[in-house]
Design a protein around this motif. Structure first.
Motif, PDB file in Angstrom:
ATOM      1  N   ARG A  95       4.957  17.422 -49.532  1.00 51.76           N
ATOM      2  CA  ARG A  95       6.297  18.092 -49.907  1.00 51.76           C
ATOM      3  C   ARG A  95       6.306  19.463 -49.243  1.00 51.76           C
ATOM      4  NH1 ARG A  95       4.881  18.114 -54.729  1.00 51.76           N
ATOM      5  NH2 ARG A  95       5.759  16.000 -55.395  1.00 51.76           N
ATOM      6  N   THR A  96       5.647  20.098 -48.921  1.00 47.88           N
ATOM      7  CA  THR A  96       5.940  21.562 -48.245  1.00 47.88           C
ATOM      8  C   THR A  96       6.258  21.198 -46.671  1.00 47.88           C
ATOM      9  OG1 THR A  96       4.182  22.587 -49.602  1.00 47.88           O
ATOM     10  CG2 THR A  96       4.900  23.542 -47.660  1.00 47.88           C
ATOM     11  N   PHE A  97       5.625  20.296 -46.034  1.00 52.29           N
ATOM     12  CA  PHE A  97       6.004  19.763 -44.720  1.00 52.29           C
ATOM     13  C   PHE A  97       7.483  19.421 -44.741  1.00 52.29           C
ATOM     14  CE2 PHE A  97       6.289  16.195 -42.008  1.00 52.29           C
ATOM     15  CZ  PHE A  97       6.039  16.956 -40.569  1.00 52.29           C
ATOM     16  N   ILE A  98       7.867  18.441 -45.483  1.00 51.42           N
ATOM     17  CA  ILE A  98       8.984  17.977 -45.642  1.00 51.42           C
ATOM     18  C   ILE A  98      10.133  18.926 -46.026  1.00 51.42           C
ATOM     19  CG2 ILE A  98      10.883  16.077 -46.756  1.00 51.42           C
ATOM     20  CD1 ILE A  98       8.321  14.480 -47.356  1.00 51.42           C
ATOM     21  N   GLN A  99       9.800  19.841 -46.796  1.00 57.66           N
ATOM     22  CA  GLN A  99      10.771  20.880 -47.131  1.00 57.66           C
ATOM     23  C   GLN A  99      10.943  21.908 -46.063  1.00 57.66           C
ATOM     24  OE1 GLN A  99       9.029  22.549 -50.618  1.00 57.66           O
ATOM     25  NE2 GLN A  99      10.032  21.209 -52.203  1.00 57.66           N
ATOM     26  N   ALA A 100       9.802  21.989 -45.167  1.00 60.44           N
ATOM     27  CA  ALA A 100      10.001  22.975 -44.058  1.00 60.44           C
ATOM     28  C   ALA A 100      10.618  22.242 -42.903  1.00 60.44           C
ATOM     29  CB  ALA A 100       8.328  23.332 -43.643  1.00 60.44           C
ATOM     30  N   SER A 128      12.979  20.180 -43.119  1.00 61.96           N
ATOM     31  CA  SER A 128      14.346  20.047 -43.384  1.00 61.96           C
ATOM     32  C   SER A 128      14.948  21.279 -43.162  1.00 61.96           C
ATOM     33  CB  SER A 128      14.493  19.579 -44.998  1.00 61.96           C
ATOM     34  OG  SER A 128      14.174  20.553 -45.879  1.00 61.96           O
ATOM     35  N   GLN A 129      14.499  22.240 -43.017  1.00 59.69           N
ATOM     36  CA  GLN A 129      15.204  23.461 -42.623  1.00 59.69           C
ATOM     37  C   GLN A 129      15.980  23.461 -41.278  1.00 59.69           C
ATOM     38  OE1 GLN A 129      15.460  26.240 -44.896  1.00 59.69           O
ATOM     39  NE2 GLN A 129      14.470  24.464 -46.274  1.00 59.69           N
ATOM     40  N   ASP A 130      15.441  22.946 -40.340  1.00 58.86           N
ATOM     41  CA  ASP A 130      15.832  22.664 -39.245  1.00 58.86           C
ATOM     42  C   ASP A 130      16.470  21.262 -38.927  1.00 58.86           C
ATOM     43  OD1 ASP A 130      15.086  25.348 -37.994  1.00 58.86           O
ATOM     44  OD2 ASP A 130      13.197  24.475 -37.949  1.00 58.86           O
ATOM     45  N   GLU A 131      15.886  20.236 -39.674  1.00 60.10           N
ATOM     46  CA  GLU A 131      16.472  18.741 -39.619  1.00 60.10           C
ATOM     47  C   GLU A 131      16.868  18.356 -41.061  1.00 60.10           C
ATOM     48  OE1 GLU A 131      14.163  16.116 -37.182  1.00 60.10           O
ATOM     49  OE2 GLU A 131      12.907  17.763 -36.631  1.00 60.10           O
ATOM     50  N   PRO A 132      18.140  18.679 -41.376  1.00 61.38           N
ATOM     51  CA  PRO A 132      18.766  18.442 -42.770  1.00 61.38           C
ATOM     52  C   PRO A 132      18.432  17.018 -43.193  1.00 61.38           C
ATOM     53  CG  PRO A 132      19.870  20.110 -41.820  1.00 61.38           C
ATOM     54  CD  PRO A 132      19.122  19.606 -40.660  1.00 61.38           C
ATOM     55  N   ASN A 133      18.630  16.202 -42.125  1.00 56.73           N
ATOM     56  CA  ASN A 133      18.745  14.759 -42.532  1.00 56.73           C
ATOM     57  C   ASN A 133      17.319  14.306 -42.495  1.00 56.73           C
ATOM     58  OD1 ASN A 133      21.630  14.433 -42.859  1.00 56.73           O
ATOM     59  ND2 ASN A 133      21.869  14.181 -40.410  1.00 56.73           N
ATOM     60  N   PHE A 134      16.457  14.852 -42.110  1.00 61.97           N
ATOM     61  CA  PHE A 134      15.040  14.280 -42.249  1.00 61.97           C
ATOM     62  C   PHE A 134      14.444  13.596 -43.532  1.00 61.97           C
ATOM     63  CE2 PHE A 134      10.292  14.673 -42.475  1.00 61.97           C
ATOM     64  CZ  PHE A 134       9.869  13.722 -41.395  1.00 61.97           C
ATOM     65  N   PRO A 135      14.770  14.179 -44.441  1.00 68.68           N
ATOM     66  CA  PRO A 135      14.120  13.567 -45.920  1.00 68.68           C
ATOM     67  C   PRO A 135      14.820  12.321 -46.074  1.00 68.68           C
ATOM     68  CG  PRO A 135      14.686  15.922 -46.251  1.00 68.68           C
ATOM     69  CD  PRO A 135      15.254  15.811 -44.869  1.00 68.68           C
ATOM     70  N   ASP A 136      16.275  12.146 -45.598  1.00 69.36           N
ATOM     71  CA  ASP A 136      16.815  10.889 -45.809  1.00 69.36           C
ATOM     72  C   ASP A 136      16.523   9.669 -44.948  1.00 69.36           C
ATOM     73  OD1 ASP A 136      18.381  11.727 -47.933  1.00 69.36           O
ATOM     74  OD2 ASP A 136      20.151  12.365 -46.735  1.00 69.36           O
ATOM     75  N   ARG A 137      16.144  10.396 -43.815  1.00 71.92           N
ATOM     76  CA  ARG A 137      15.790   9.528 -42.606  1.00 71.92           C
ATOM     77  C   ARG A 137      14.250   8.964 -42.954  1.00 71.92           C
ATOM     78  NH1 ARG A 137      17.481  13.353 -38.828  1.00 71.92           N
ATOM     79  NH2 ARG A 137      15.470  13.554 -38.148  1.00 71.92           N
TER      80      ARG A 137
END
Length: 255
Positions: free
Chosen positions: A179-184, A186-195
């Protein structure tokens, strides 16, 4: 009757995508195009066929066909090692049933122990390696219902076995790190969680479209997909932790 796909997938998972023979350990999952293909072979410890001029090595007439094709009677090996243990009569002489059973137990037990140890030591480095493929996935074209439900309810809903439930609970220890990795990221890649969701959901629905509807079979197939042929065990553990994160947050699997 032959070895089912679900048993073959489970065997590959237990073997860590590696040939079970201790002097080989060849990788058994290869990248092909956009996917990964199992290239290992399923070898019978007690042979499959009896009678005729050349019965299978180690054939046991007392076993039923179902027992011969069960997980406990199978080894995951490369093509060369499969020939070594099955060639008649040398394979039967050099690799008696008791020796192959020990090889299976030693290989699968060692991988499981190493995997569990690595699961407790997943870092951002392994998570980056485990999710690098997500950057090639486009954001979702449609919305899905990601309403969260209690974990035990979701395990029951998907009909998962006690062993699968244990795997999920083991990997929950790494979920905060995921979770921490995904949040970090997503700061530079906002679409990462959705992808990330889309990449796993696409494969999940592809499996269902192929007729794989049993929850246990889907879970094991998704575990194999998540590992993507990674050689490093800690990266395999990281990849599986990402899958369990998505399972726990109800972003993959039925609910």
């Amino acid at each position: 009757m032959s070895v089912t796909t679900s048993v073959r997938v489970k065997l590959a998972i237990l073997s860590g995508n590696r040939c079970a023979m201790p002097d080989c350990n060849q990788r058994m999952l290869e990248s092909r195009g956009d996917g990964h293909v199992l290239v290992g072979e399923v070898a019978h410890i007690a042979g499959l066929h009896g009678g005729g001029p050349r019965p299978s090595a180690r054939f046991d007439p007392k076993m039923s066909e179902e027992e011969r094709n069960s997980l406990s009677n199978l080894l995951f090996v490369c093509a060369n090692c499969h020939k070594r243990i099955d060639v008649y009569p040398e394979g039967e002489r050099d690799f008696p049933r008791e020796r192959l059973l020990r090889i299976k137990e030693d290989h699968e037990s060692k991988f499981q122990a190493d995997f569990e140890a690595c699961s407790a030591n997943v870092t951002f480095r392994e998570l980056e390696a485990a999710t690098a493929w997500i950057r090639q996935v486009s954001p979702p074209a449609q919305e899905y219902d990601f309403t969260r439900i209690p974990l035990d309810s979701k395990i029951r809903k998907n009909g998962l076995s006690p062993s699968s439930a244990s795997i999920i609970r083991l990997q929950l220890a790494a979920v905060p790190q995921v979770r921490t990795f995904i949040q970090a990221l997503s700061q530079d890649e906002p679409n990462f969680p959705d992808r990330l969701k889309t990449g796993f959901l696409a494969h999940y629905f592809a499996l269902r479209s192929k007729g794989i509807l049993n929850g246990e079979d889907l879970f094991n197939s998704m575990r194999l997909f998540a590992r993507r042929g990674f050689v490093d065990i800690t990266t395999q553990a990281a990849a599986e932790a990402v899958l369990i994160y998505l399972f726990e947050t109800c972003e993959v699997f039925e609910k």
